[in-house]
Design an enzyme around this catalytic site. Sequence first.
Site, mmCIF file in Angstrom:
data_model
loop_
_atom_site.group_PDB
_atom_site.id
_atom_site.type_symbol
_atom_site.label_atom_id
_atom_site.label_comp_id
_atom_site.label_asym_id
_atom_site.label_seq_id
_atom_site.Cartn_x
_atom_site.Cartn_y
_atom_site.Cartn_z
ATOM 1 N N CYS A 60 -2.009 -2.628 7.723
ATOM 2 C CA CYS A 60 -2.019 -3.557 6.573
ATOM 3 C C CYS A 60 -0.777 -4.429 6.489
ATOM 4 O O CYS A 60 -0.848 -5.567 6.014
ATOM 5 C CB CYS A 60 -2.224 -2.775 5.293
ATOM 6 S SG CYS A 60 -3.909 -2.121 5.174
ATOM 7 N N ASP A 82 0.785 -1.251 0.000
ATOM 8 C CA ASP A 82 0.000 0.000 0.000
ATOM 9 C C ASP A 82 0.814 1.298 0.000
ATOM 10 O O ASP A 82 0.475 2.251 0.728
ATOM 11 C CB ASP A 82 -0.951 0.010 1.211
ATOM 12 C CG ASP A 82 -1.914 -1.178 1.210
ATOM 13 O OD1 ASP A 82 -1.921 -1.936 0.229
ATOM 14 O OD2 ASP A 82 -2.653 -1.342 2.205
ATOM 15 N N LYS A 122 -6.678 -4.818 -2.956
ATOM 16 C CA LYS A 122 -7.268 -5.568 -1.834
ATOM 17 C C LYS A 122 -8.278 -4.689 -1.109
ATOM 18 O O LYS A 122 -7.976 -3.547 -0.763
ATOM 19 C CB LYS A 122 -6.165 -6.065 -0.884
ATOM 20 C CG LYS A 122 -5.307 -4.984 -0.260
ATOM 21 C CD LYS A 122 -4.260 -5.617 0.645
ATOM 22 C CE LYS A 122 -3.437 -4.584 1.382
ATOM 23 N NZ LYS A 122 -4.152 -3.659 2.237
ATOM 24 N N VAL A 162 3.351 0.318 4.092
ATOM 25 C CA VAL A 162 2.628 1.051 5.140
ATOM 26 C C VAL A 162 1.204 0.528 5.260
ATOM 27 O O VAL A 162 0.646 0.012 4.305
ATOM 28 C CB VAL A 162 2.609 2.556 4.813
ATOM 29 C CG1 VAL A 162 4.021 3.102 4.762
ATOM 30 C CG2 VAL A 162 1.903 2.873 3.485
HETATM 31 C C1 C5J Z 1 -3.004 0.533 5.616
HETATM 32 C C2 C5J Z 1 -4.688 1.732 6.859
HETATM 33 N N1 C5J Z 1 -2.548 0.357 4.374
HETATM 34 N N2 C5J Z 1 -3.840 2.147 7.779
HETATM 35 N N3 C5J Z 1 -4.271 1.033 5.779
HETATM 36 O O1 C5J Z 1 -2.303 0.269 6.577
HETATM 37 O O2 C5J Z 1 -5.858 1.996 6.952
#
Ligand code: C5J
Length: 221
Positions: A162, A24, A129, A157
């Site tokens: 995630c 992400d 996803k 991240v």
């Molecule tokens: C991820 C989130 N990618 N923090 N999403 O960690 O909402």
Amino acid sequence: MIEVPAQPYPYRLDPARTALVVIDMQRDFVEAGGFGASLGNDVTRLQATVPTVAALIALFRAQDWPILHTRESHAPDLSDCPPSKRLRGGGALRIGDLGPMGRLLVRGEPGAAIIPECSPMPGEMTLDKPGKGMFHATGCEDMLRARGITHLVFAGVTTEVCVQTSMREANDRGFECLLVSDATESYFPEFKAATLAMIAAQGAIVGWVTPFAELERAVRP
Ligand code: C5J
């Protein structure tokens, strides 16, 4: 096998069966005006990790090892976004609402794109996803098994959301997982520290943790 110094003890990777998973690295999490910022987070913390994530991607490309990039994102009609996710939190903007980079976390919008420094190259795997974990509603497991992948190196991240969720899902499916500690970041330093500690605790109960320099030295001695 390549042995990488790591916590809680050396991680052994099979070069023919190892993939990098970059979670992400999207404008919606890293840039001002995105989903992360809409929740009141300081996105500059995440920006600091970008050069290390890019260097890690370059290391895998140089070895010609597979790379999987994920994007947390939803269909434009939000049919894959349960109300429990869309309505959570007290921010002014919610998933699917229009922000400065388009609709938040919606596929095809500028904010859902991966930042240029970490952009996938042709031939690299990409995965949209709808959940925090990369295995939920994605077909990701089949994609990895078809390529004979048994070892996953994680970056991206955010560390405790995630990244950790995906790593736990992978661990439960029998993948040997390594998290690169300076190629991941959280909006909350204390959550990152706790995540790194709990992953490696109890004899690598979720997996191993190492800084990029140790991995690079082991791969490119
Ligand atoms: C991820 C989130 N990618 N923090 N999403 O960690 O909402």
